[in-house]
Write a protein that holds these residues in place. Structure first.
Motif, PDB file in Angstrom:
ATOM      1  N   HIS A  36      -3.332   1.927  -3.925  1.00  0.00           N
ATOM      2  CA  HIS A  36      -3.417   3.318  -3.479  1.00  0.00           C
ATOM      3  C   HIS A  36      -4.377   3.422  -2.299  1.00  0.00           C
ATOM      4  CE1 HIS A  36      -1.969   5.412  -7.454  1.00  0.00           C
ATOM      5  NE2 HIS A  36      -1.000   4.809  -6.804  1.00  0.00           N
ATOM      6  N   ALA A  57      -7.048   7.244  -0.796  1.00  0.00           N
ATOM      7  CA  ALA A  57      -7.264   7.892  -2.072  1.00  0.00           C
ATOM      8  C   ALA A  57      -8.748   7.832  -2.386  1.00  0.00           C
ATOM      9  CB  ALA A  57      -6.463   7.185  -3.154  1.00  0.00           C
ATOM     10  N   SER A  89       2.881   7.634  -5.563  1.00  0.00           N
ATOM     11  CA  SER A  89       1.885   6.934  -6.386  1.00  0.00           C
ATOM     12  C   SER A  89       2.567   5.939  -7.326  1.00  0.00           C
ATOM     13  CB  SER A  89       1.101   7.946  -7.217  1.00  0.00           C
ATOM     14  OG  SER A  89       1.954   8.521  -8.196  1.00  0.00           O
ATOM     15  N   TYR A  90       1.744   5.136  -7.982  1.00  0.00           N
ATOM     16  CA  TYR A  90       2.321   4.224  -8.977  1.00  0.00           C
ATOM     17  C   TYR A  90       2.995   5.012 -10.104  1.00  0.00           C
ATOM     18  CZ  TYR A  90       3.220   0.308 -11.954  1.00  0.00           C
ATOM     19  OH  TYR A  90       3.870  -0.627 -12.707  1.00  0.00           O
ATOM     20  N   LYS A 132       0.835  -1.202   0.000  1.00  0.00           N
ATOM     21  CA  LYS A 132       0.000   0.000   0.000  1.00  0.00           C
ATOM     22  C   LYS A 132       0.868   1.249   0.000  1.00  0.00           C
ATOM     23  CE  LYS A 132      -3.734  -1.894   2.900  1.00  0.00           C
ATOM     24  NZ  LYS A 132      -4.421  -1.703   4.202  1.00  0.00           N
ATOM     25  N   GLU A 144       0.129   5.718  -0.124  1.00  0.00           N
ATOM     26  CA  GLU A 144      -0.774   6.831  -0.325  1.00  0.00           C
ATOM     27  C   GLU A 144      -0.297   7.596  -1.553  1.00  0.00           C
ATOM     28  OE1 GLU A 144      -1.632   9.173   3.089  1.00  0.00           O
ATOM     29  OE2 GLU A 144      -1.470   7.483   4.473  1.00  0.00           O
ATOM     30  N   PRO A 145      -1.141   7.683  -2.576  1.00  0.00           N
ATOM     31  CA  PRO A 145      -0.694   8.298  -3.825  1.00  0.00           C
ATOM     32  C   PRO A 145      -0.276   9.758  -3.673  1.00  0.00           C
ATOM     33  CG  PRO A 145      -3.054   7.855  -3.873  1.00  0.00           C
ATOM     34  CD  PRO A 145      -2.509   7.177  -2.657  1.00  0.00           C
ATOM     35  N   ALA A 164      -3.467   0.184  -8.541  1.00  0.00           N
ATOM     36  CA  ALA A 164      -3.018   1.082  -9.594  1.00  0.00           C
ATOM     37  C   ALA A 164      -2.057   0.406 -10.566  1.00  0.00           C
ATOM     38  CB  ALA A 164      -2.343   2.305  -8.991  1.00  0.00           C
TER      39      ALA A 164
END
Length: 163
Positions: free
Chosen positions: A52, A55, A15-16, A8, A10-11, A61
């Motif tokens: 993500h 979000a 982010s990815y 996990k 947090e974007p 993602a």
DNA sequence: GCCAACGTTGGC
DNA sequence: GCCAACGTTGGC
């Protein structure tokens, strides 16, 4: 045979897309023993579903690959870091990290709501109420169902072999 | 070793 | 921003 994990992030923090841009990233800052123990089980070549959290909506993602197995998380030694752990020293590192690299961005975010509907995801730390674990194993079937839901197949980069 | 207080996670 | 759930801390 690679194992499968979910990680996990947090974007807003990482982010990815950030991973894609970086090309490779140390997965540091994990400060939970159960999650750490899973990190330590990761092998190079294992695939990770990149989730993500925090979000709107939360969801999967992309897919990442472990490119370096667990080694000491350097942030634990850095007094300036929010992840500094004064109880930890280079001779007795308490926290570990792995390096991950991008494999595949999902064609669309697969929201948590849809994951909950997939048969293989009925019992998972992700869908179980009250679980906050940020690193945990997933099954091949969970990976297959999640990717199928967005119309892609298991990437060959993970070394998945036919039966 | 118990357990209350506190901090964090993360969906909503 | 709220709050339920849960992990960690620290007094005793």
């Amino acid at each position: 045979m690679p194992a499968f994990w979910l990680i996990k992030s947090e974007p807003d923090v990482f982010s990815y897309a950030d991973l894609t841009q970086a090309g490779r990233e140390p997965w540091n800052g994990v400060r939970n023993y159960q999650a750490r123990n899973f990190l330590r089980q990761m092998q190079e070549g294992d695939l990770c579903l990149f989730y993500h959290s925090n979000a709107r909506p939360p969801g999967l993602a992309g897919v990442a690959r472990v490119v370096r197995a667990a080694y000491p998380d350097d942030l634990q030694f850095d007094p300036a870091s929010e992840y500094h752990d004064p109880r930890s020293g280079p001779e007795n590192p308490r926290w570990s990290m792995v390096d991950v690299a991008p494999v595949l961005a999902l064609p669309r975010l697969l929201p948590l709501d849809e994951l909950r509907d997939l048969p293989a995801w009925q019992d998972s730390p992700l869908t179980r109420k009250g679980t906050r674990l940020s690193v945990f194993p997933v099954t091949g079937e969970q990976v297959r169902e999640a990717l199928a839901a967005v119309g892609v197949a298991l990437p060959p980069a993970g070394g998945s072999s036919p039966a």
